[in-house]
Design a protein around this motif. Structure first.
Motif, mmCIF file in Angstrom:
data_model
loop_
_atom_site.group_PDB
_atom_site.id
_atom_site.type_symbol
_atom_site.label_atom_id
_atom_site.label_comp_id
_atom_site.label_asym_id
_atom_site.label_seq_id
_atom_site.Cartn_x
_atom_site.Cartn_y
_atom_site.Cartn_z
ATOM 1 N N MET A 125 65.595 -5.278 72.603
ATOM 2 C CA MET A 125 65.123 -3.891 72.432
ATOM 3 C C MET A 125 65.872 -2.975 73.388
ATOM 4 O O MET A 125 65.929 -3.198 74.591
ATOM 5 C CB MET A 125 63.621 -3.859 72.751
ATOM 6 N N SER A 126 66.480 -1.992 72.811
ATOM 7 C CA SER A 126 67.317 -1.109 73.622
ATOM 8 C C SER A 126 66.467 -0.166 74.454
ATOM 9 O O SER A 126 65.541 0.432 73.947
ATOM 10 C CB SER A 126 68.233 -0.294 72.694
ATOM 11 N N LYS A 127 66.780 -0.131 75.760
ATOM 12 C CA LYS A 127 66.046 0.793 76.636
ATOM 13 C C LYS A 127 66.840 2.084 76.814
ATOM 14 O O LYS A 127 66.423 2.983 77.525
ATOM 15 C CB LYS A 127 65.828 0.144 78.013
ATOM 16 N N GLU A 128 67.974 2.147 76.178
ATOM 17 C CA GLU A 128 68.823 3.310 76.368
ATOM 18 C C GLU A 128 68.187 4.559 75.748
ATOM 19 O O GLU A 128 67.631 4.516 74.661
ATOM 20 C CB GLU A 128 70.166 3.046 75.697
ATOM 21 N N ARG A 129 68.281 5.638 76.459
ATOM 22 C CA ARG A 129 67.642 6.862 75.958
ATOM 23 C C ARG A 129 68.697 7.759 75.315
ATOM 24 O O ARG A 129 69.767 7.969 75.872
ATOM 25 C CB ARG A 129 66.980 7.615 77.108
ATOM 26 N N ILE A 130 68.310 8.290 74.183
ATOM 27 C CA ILE A 130 69.208 9.204 73.483
ATOM 28 C C ILE A 130 68.648 10.617 73.634
ATOM 29 O O ILE A 130 67.437 10.833 73.563
ATOM 30 C CB ILE A 130 69.298 8.842 71.987
ATOM 31 N N ARG A 131 69.568 11.578 73.831
ATOM 32 C CA ARG A 131 69.148 12.958 73.985
ATOM 33 C C ARG A 131 69.164 13.607 72.597
ATOM 34 O O ARG A 131 70.201 13.633 71.931
ATOM 35 C CB ARG A 131 70.136 13.657 74.922
ATOM 36 N N VAL A 132 67.982 14.082 72.143
ATOM 37 C CA VAL A 132 67.880 14.661 70.798
ATOM 38 C C VAL A 132 67.537 16.141 70.906
ATOM 39 O O VAL A 132 66.635 16.519 71.654
ATOM 40 C CB VAL A 132 66.776 13.949 69.983
ATOM 41 N N ALA A 177 56.542 10.530 67.929
ATOM 42 C CA ALA A 177 57.438 11.138 66.944
ATOM 43 C C ALA A 177 58.459 11.934 67.723
ATOM 44 O O ALA A 177 58.171 12.408 68.822
ATOM 45 C CB ALA A 177 56.664 12.045 66.009
ATOM 46 N N VAL A 178 59.656 12.069 67.164
ATOM 47 C CA VAL A 178 60.663 12.873 67.850
ATOM 48 C C VAL A 178 60.212 14.342 67.846
ATOM 49 O O VAL A 178 60.282 15.028 68.842
ATOM 50 C CB VAL A 178 62.034 12.715 67.163
ATOM 51 N N GLU A 211 55.025 8.668 77.974
ATOM 52 C CA GLU A 211 56.235 8.307 77.239
ATOM 53 C C GLU A 211 57.500 8.483 78.077
ATOM 54 O O GLU A 211 58.545 7.913 77.741
ATOM 55 C CB GLU A 211 56.373 9.207 76.001
ATOM 56 N N ARG A 212 57.432 9.330 79.089
ATOM 57 C CA ARG A 212 58.637 9.680 79.862
ATOM 58 C C ARG A 212 59.745 10.166 78.940
ATOM 59 O O ARG A 212 60.878 9.733 79.034
ATOM 60 C CB ARG A 212 59.141 8.461 80.656
ATOM 61 N N ASN A 213 59.371 11.017 78.000
ATOM 62 C CA ASN A 213 60.377 11.437 77.017
ATOM 63 C C ASN A 213 60.777 12.905 77.187
ATOM 64 O O ASN A 213 61.436 13.471 76.327
ATOM 65 C CB ASN A 213 59.844 11.204 75.601
ATOM 66 N N GLY A 214 60.361 13.495 78.321
ATOM 67 C CA GLY A 214 60.755 14.888 78.575
ATOM 68 C C GLY A 214 60.079 15.863 77.647
ATOM 69 O O GLY A 214 60.613 16.914 77.317
ATOM 70 N N LEU A 215 58.842 15.520 77.221
ATOM 71 C CA LEU A 215 58.130 16.384 76.274
ATOM 72 C C LEU A 215 57.893 17.777 76.844
ATOM 73 O O LEU A 215 58.146 18.783 76.195
ATOM 74 C CB LEU A 215 56.799 15.725 75.887
ATOM 75 N N LYS A 253 64.701 16.355 73.705
ATOM 76 C CA LYS A 253 63.774 15.272 74.015
ATOM 77 C C LYS A 253 64.589 13.997 74.152
ATOM 78 O O LYS A 253 65.727 13.917 73.687
ATOM 79 C CB LYS A 253 62.737 15.118 72.892
ATOM 80 N N PHE A 254 63.969 13.007 74.812
ATOM 81 C CA PHE A 254 64.685 11.743 75.021
ATOM 82 C C PHE A 254 63.969 10.647 74.266
ATOM 83 O O PHE A 254 62.754 10.472 74.420
ATOM 84 C CB PHE A 254 64.746 11.425 76.508
#
Lengths: 220, 368
Positions: free
Chosen positions: A1-8, A116-117, A199-203, A212-213
């Motif tokens: 499982m990829s832990k890499e974060r993508i910037r969307v 959700a993104v 989530e640590r997703n920069g919401l 968002k990440f």
């Protein structure tokens, strides 16, 4: 499982702009509207113009808010997939399942946070209801405004409502609508902050930057 | 003035002649015309047109019906200490039937009403005061053994025009207040389709009755009406926008308690529940009792008496907003809002605590 974060790039500029205009307008409309309903400050001299200014600010903010809503609804049709009107309606089986999952999470039944993104199914549906309240506030507000402003434009924007509801009923619901919006604001900020931590997703940052990440897996 | 012997006058005398007979001077007549022209919101150039019409036109026949009422509108018409608009109204009109003031009684009186309906069909003006009860076959209001809803249908149906004076006749008023046990309605609902001018108010302004009649005599038509059947000249403007205390509203100077400093200084009655902001009438300009005063001038807020269903919808009279249903008498909108905010806050605190207790934190570390 990829832990890499993508910037969307989730929230386009018009979405962020209308969001913050709405925040400022709701703040101004709530304070001035509360004063108009219940004048808590009293003038010490006839030279003051407190109610006059409160009403002026209320009306200018109301026009701004209405136009911001127009831009946002327009963008729901031309913007990206995260801004689309489709995210407001949980009527596909997948979105409905997501919505029920989110409800279960907030009721402590499930431990899996909704993800959700863009908007989650529950958030999208909530915005549909909130937009309903916003539109009611705009229409009822212009209905009350039309009492001292003759003209076809104001009849169209809200004056017609006076033929359907009694003026005092309109006034009461316009008043109660503010509390609904304030209750929504509290929940909205709390959940944003909570999911951001979870989530640590920069919401929380995303409504400023638009980005968002997401992890690679979620992106797929 | 309403006796049967006067019926000979119907076709003879003009309004001006009738006034002269009563001892009114030309000057009195013209100042009356000026007053009515102003009430109709017409420019002063129309004074001569109004005067001309009143000199030329014959006295119109009028019948005044009273149903579920308190005779308050009749009182408003009659109570005056000197020759007044009210008296002039009675002189420019040939009042053939009016239960409170006519000399005739019993079957004789009812016969004179029916004579007008028969002989003056389509040429007389009907005035209705009080609401019409429709419930249980109309048994709640009968005059001469006849239900009001039958009388109003026949009399208003054959009239040239009907003036529904007072809020009861216009919209049902107090008798129609919830739960409306008699099924009271206004004239428009009782006799749909006939030309009716609503002149609501509790009571009506006599000036507005006169102006409506004079408009009819001068132009041969009823004045322009709004969506609720009220003449725009009298009900086109909101009380709040013409109020003498409006400057205090804009400044932010409010009465907060009866008898406080603001009340003594004549500040705005908005916080005391004044319904001026939701009521349309020309009270601030025409006033009552020959222009002496009106509620706000006398230091009491407007209760919205000229609006449909005011008794139910404008209540409570001393608060800005109606009570939300189902929350108890004492809970105002603000309290409901504060309750909502408290529930929201409590729910969020509970949710946060719940998450901590259920080990949300541990799960999160696992996920990393």
């Amino acid at each position: 499982m990829s832990k890499e974060r993508i910037r969307v790039y989730a929230w386009e500029f018009p979405i962020r702009l209308t969001h913050w205009i709405n925040v400022l307008c709701i703040l101004a409309l709530s304070v001035t509207g509360f004063y108009i309903g219940n004048p808590f400050m009293h003038a010490v001299s006839s030279k003051q113009y407190i109610m006059g200014w409160m009403r002026f600010i209320h009306f200018v903010s109301a026009y701004t808010f209405m136009l911001s809503m127009v831009v946002r609804i327009y963008w729901a049709f031309v913007g990206n997939r995260y801004a689309s009107w489709r995210v407001w309606f949980p009527f596909t089986s997948r979105r409905f399942r997501d919505l029920m999952d989110a409800v279960k999470f907030y009721l402590f039944i499930s431990k899996k946070p909704p993800y959700a993104v863009g908007h989650t199914a529950l958030a999208g549906f909530t915005y549909l209801l909130v937009f309903g309240v916003f539109i009611f506030m705009i229409v009822s507000g212009f209905a009350l405004y039309s009492l001292n402003r003759d003209g076809a434009l104001w009849t169209l924007l809200g004056g017609w409502l006076t033929g359907v509801m009694h003026l005092q009923t309109i006034r009461l619901f316009h008043h109660l609508g503010m509390y609904l919006i304030l209750a929504f604001t509290i929940i909205h900020v709390y959940i944003g902050w909570y999911l951001d931590l979870k989530e640590r997703n920069g919401l929380m940052g995303s409504i400023f930057s638009g980005y968002k990440f997401v992890t690679g897996k979620e992106w797929e | 003035m309403a006796s049967s012997s006067k019926r000979d006058d119907l076709s003879g005398v003009t309004i001006y002649e009738a006034l002269k007979e009563r001892g009114f001077s030309r000057r009195d007549f013209l100042s009356f015309c000026t007053l009515i022209t102003a009430t109709l919101a017409l420019p002063s150039t129309f004074v001569s047109k109004v005067a001309e019409a009143l000199e030329r036109r014959k006295k119109p026949v009028l019948v005044w019906l009273e149903f579920q009422d308190c005779a308050g509108n009749t009182e408003a018409l009659l109570r005056a200490s000197k020759p007044t608009v009210g008296e002039i109204v009675l002189d420019i009109l040939s009042v053939e039937y009016h239960e409170t003031i006519m000399a005739a009684a019993g079957h004789q009186a009812e016969k004179s009403l029916m004579d007008v309906v028969k002989n003056q069909k389509g040429r007389y003006i009907a005035v209705v005061e009080g609401s019409v009860p429709m419930g249980d076959g109309g048994v709640y209001c009968c005059v001469g053994g006849r239900a009001a809803k039958e009388t109003v249908k026949e009399v208003c149906g054959n009239a040239m025009a009907t003036l529904a004076v007072g809020t009861c006749a216009a919209y049902g008023g107090l008798p129609a207040a919830s739960p409306n046990p008699t099924g009271a309605v206004g004239v428009t609902q009782a006799v749909p389709g006939v030309p009716v001018v609503n002149l609501p108010g509790c009571p009506v302004n006599v000036e507005n009755i006169t102006a409506t009649v004079v408009h009819f005599l001068t132009f041969g038509s009823l004045p322009p009406l709004d969506s609720r059947g009220r003449p725009l000249f009298a009900y086109g403007k909101r009380i709040h926008d013409n109020c003498e205390r409006r400057a205090h509203f804009d400044a932010g100077q409010f009465v907060r308690q009866w008898g406080d400093e603001g009340h003594r200084k004549g500040w705005c009655l908005y916080e005391m529940g004044c319904k001026g902001p939701e009521t349309f009438k020309n009270c601030p300009t025409v006033k009552y009792n020959e222009g002496t005063s009106w509620p706000v001038q006398a230091g009491h807020g407007c209760i919205g008496c000229a609006e449909p269903a005011f008794w139910d919808r404008m209540a409570p009279f001393y608060r800005r907003l109606p009570q939300p249903p189902g929350f108890g008498v004492e809970s105002t909108a603000d309290k409901v809002g504060a309750g909502l905010a408290a529930v929201t806050g409590a729910a969020l605190v509970a949710h946060g605590i719940g998450r901590i207790l259920s080990g949300g934190k541990k799960k999160e570390e696992e996920r990393r």
